[in-house]
Scaffold this motif. Structure first.
Motif, PDB file in Angstrom:
ATOM      1  N   ASN A   1       0.865  -1.165   0.000  1.00  0.00           N
ATOM      2  CA  ASN A   1       0.000   0.000   0.000  1.00  0.00           C
ATOM      3  C   ASN A   1       0.905   1.218   0.000  1.00  0.00           C
ATOM      4  OD1 ASN A   1      -2.083  -1.842   0.238  1.00  0.00           O
ATOM      5  ND2 ASN A   1      -3.152  -0.658   1.801  1.00  0.00           N
ATOM      6  N   VAL A   2       0.322   2.343  -0.295  1.00  0.00           N
ATOM      7  CA  VAL A   2       1.112   3.575  -0.313  1.00  0.00           C
ATOM      8  C   VAL A   2       0.308   4.642   0.417  1.00  0.00           C
ATOM      9  CG1 VAL A   2       0.194   4.178  -2.595  1.00  0.00           C
ATOM     10  CG2 VAL A   2       2.310   5.257  -1.792  1.00  0.00           C
TER      11      VAL A   2
ATOM     12  N   LEU B   1      -1.049   0.145  -4.166  1.00  0.00           N
ATOM     13  CA  LEU B   1      -0.266   0.831  -5.185  1.00  0.00           C
ATOM     14  C   LEU B   1      -0.886   0.718  -6.570  1.00  0.00           C
ATOM     15  CD1 LEU B   1       2.295   2.387  -5.944  1.00  0.00           C
ATOM     16  CD2 LEU B   1       3.499   0.201  -6.105  1.00  0.00           C
TER      17      LEU B   1
ATOM     18  N   ALA C   1       2.757  10.719  -2.950  1.00  0.00           N
ATOM     19  CA  ALA C   1       3.086   9.510  -2.204  1.00  0.00           C
ATOM     20  C   ALA C   1       4.091   9.858  -1.116  1.00  0.00           C
ATOM     21  CB  ALA C   1       3.659   8.448  -3.139  1.00  0.00           C
TER      22      ALA C   1
ATOM     23  N   VAL D   1       5.769   4.066   1.158  1.00  0.00           N
ATOM     24  CA  VAL D   1       5.166   2.767   0.864  1.00  0.00           C
ATOM     25  C   VAL D   1       5.144   1.940   2.134  1.00  0.00           C
ATOM     26  CG1 VAL D   1       5.784   2.762  -1.588  1.00  0.00           C
ATOM     27  CG2 VAL D   1       7.391   1.832   0.079  1.00  0.00           C
ATOM     28  N   THR D   2       4.183   1.014   2.206  1.00  0.00           N
ATOM     29  CA  THR D   2       3.933   0.328   3.471  1.00  0.00           C
ATOM     30  C   THR D   2       4.706  -0.970   3.647  1.00  0.00           C
ATOM     31  OG1 THR D   2       2.045  -0.914   2.612  1.00  0.00           O
ATOM     32  CG2 THR D   2       1.605   1.286   3.495  1.00  0.00           C
TER      33      THR D   2
ATOM     34  N   SER E   1      11.720  -0.110  -0.356  1.00  0.00           N
ATOM     35  CA  SER E   1      11.138   0.715  -1.402  1.00  0.00           C
ATOM     36  C   SER E   1      10.570  -0.165  -2.503  1.00  0.00           C
ATOM     37  CB  SER E   1      12.200   1.657  -1.974  1.00  0.00           C
ATOM     38  OG  SER E   1      13.265   0.922  -2.541  1.00  0.00           O
ATOM     39  N   ASP E   2       9.830   0.459  -3.424  1.00  0.00           N
ATOM     40  CA  ASP E   2       9.201  -0.278  -4.510  1.00  0.00           C
ATOM     41  C   ASP E   2       9.773   0.193  -5.840  1.00  0.00           C
ATOM     42  OD1 ASP E   2       6.624  -2.066  -5.130  1.00  0.00           O
ATOM     43  OD2 ASP E   2       6.769  -0.470  -6.634  1.00  0.00           O
TER      44      ASP E   2
ATOM     45  N   VAL F   1      10.408   7.078  -3.428  1.00  0.00           N
ATOM     46  CA  VAL F   1       9.527   7.153  -2.265  1.00  0.00           C
ATOM     47  C   VAL F   1      10.010   6.152  -1.225  1.00  0.00           C
ATOM     48  CG1 VAL F   1       7.171   6.885  -1.410  1.00  0.00           C
ATOM     49  CG2 VAL F   1       7.579   7.855  -3.692  1.00  0.00           C
TER      50      VAL F   1
ATOM     51  N   SER G   1      10.225   3.748   2.226  1.00  0.00           N
ATOM     52  CA  SER G   1       9.258   2.956   2.989  1.00  0.00           C
ATOM     53  C   SER G   1       8.891   3.717   4.256  1.00  0.00           C
ATOM     54  CB  SER G   1       9.851   1.597   3.364  1.00  0.00           C
ATOM     55  OG  SER G   1      10.880   1.757   4.319  1.00  0.00           O
TER      56      SER G   1
END
Length: 335
Positions: free
Chosen positions: A135-136, A219, A233, A236-237, A241-242, A248, A250
């Motif tokens: 999720n973000v 996301l 954003a 991120v959850t 990182s993604d 962005v 974590s």
């Protein structure tokens, strides 16, 4: 190539629904389920059409048809995904149905209502984990600019200085977005009210309209709005990182201990013969690795996964225990 983020597993908790298991064992018809080799395969999506799970199911149905023949997709939304999952758990013999189950239907929802209509472990044969996505934490771009909030740390500072002034929205009481919000409040010792909506679409609309200030959304649904500049954003959850949002950080890097991700995958009824389960797992795994599917997944912010059968089953049991712990610790209720 695997994504950089991976949910961590927690120590397993005892499964707390022996009554449900006993009921399943006493129902001979449900344990006598058998797939009919002559019937076309169907995938039940327990959410409305147009969402990430629905889009993914259609992509995989088309890609796996070369090995499995025509694969139909049908939507059975309701009760936070429970209706569609129950439909497959209790499918009549010869139904040839799979369900695109998710963290909600197989790890979260069973802890929120007793008695529950199906056993998320005993009533299913895990086929393949399709995708994991964080999720973000998102905020409407104009509001973020006005409040000078550019990061999770900025948000925490603002909430401590202005408690109860911001609201966060989610796809419903007990949803992953709700769990993420309560976990965030607990770890940061901050206060903000929760407003539940009926799914991701209404939540994102409310966010853009200013009805809520924040959301912990998946996301796949938020990414287009982030890319368009309508949402900012903040984090991120997942633990890392993604790939789709490399700049962005974590939330965990600023709020240690924060880790909540969304996942979904294919499940069959419990009594599916092992040979059929292996056939389905091989077909969908191969489909996920084709160039066409990988390209479509990438556009949605997804990366195909590699867990099938027993390994996927172990993952589901771990997630079921993990969210049971989180839900009880945060005292999350659906009413």
């Amino acid at each position: 190539m695997p994504r950089r983020h991976r949910p961590s597993s927690l120590a397993a908790l005892p499964y707390l629904a022996p009554g449900l298991l006993a009921a399943a064992l006493s129902t001979g018809a449900s344990l006598a389920l058998a797939q009919n080799p002559g019937a076309p395969l169907g995938i039940v999506v327990p959410y409305p059409a147009g969402g990430p799970l629905d889009k993914t199911a259609h992509i995989l149905a088309k890609a796996a048809a070369a090995q499995l023949g025509p694969v139909a997709v049908q939507n059975k939304p309701g009760a936070g995904g429970n209706l569609g999952a129950e439909m497959v758990a209790k499918a009549p013999a010869g139904g040839n149905l799979l369900v695109m189950g998710a963290v909600a239907t197989h790890a979260v929802n069973p802890w929120l209502a007793k008695p529950f209509p199906y056993d998320p472990v005993a009533d299913f044969t895990p086929i393949a984990l399709v995708a994991r996505t964080p999720n973000v934490l998102v905020m409407e771009a104009g509001l973020a600019q006005r409040l000078d909030i550019k990061s999770t740390t900025d948000l925490v500072k603002y909430l401590k200085a202005h408690p109860d002034t911001l609201k966060y929205g989610s796809g419903g009481n007990g949803s992953i977005g709700h769990i993420a919000g309560e976990m965030f409040k607990s770890l940061t010792n901050t206060r903000m009210a929760h407003t539940p909506f009926q799914g991701a679409g209404p939540t994102l609309k409310a966010l853009q309209d200013g009805a809520v200030a924040l959301a912990f959304d998946n996301l796949a649904s938020s990414l287009p709005l982030i890319r368009s500049g309508k949402l900012v954003a903040l984090g991120v959850t997942s633990l890392g990182s993604d790939d789709e949002l490399p700049k962005v950080p974590s939330i965990n890097s600023e709020v240690p201990g924060f880790n909540v991700s969304t996942w979904f995958g294919l499940f069959a009824p419990a009594a599916l013969p092992q040979a059929a389960a292996q056939k389905y797992a091989a077909a969908f795994s191969a489909a996920m690795q084709t160039a066409s599917v990988r390209e479509q997944f990438k556009a949605m912010g997804l990366e195909p996964e590699e867990l099938t059968l027993g390994a996927f089953g172990s993952f589901v049991r771990s997630e079921h225990s993990k969210y049971g712990f989180l839900i009880k610790a945060a005292k999350i209720k659906t009413d």
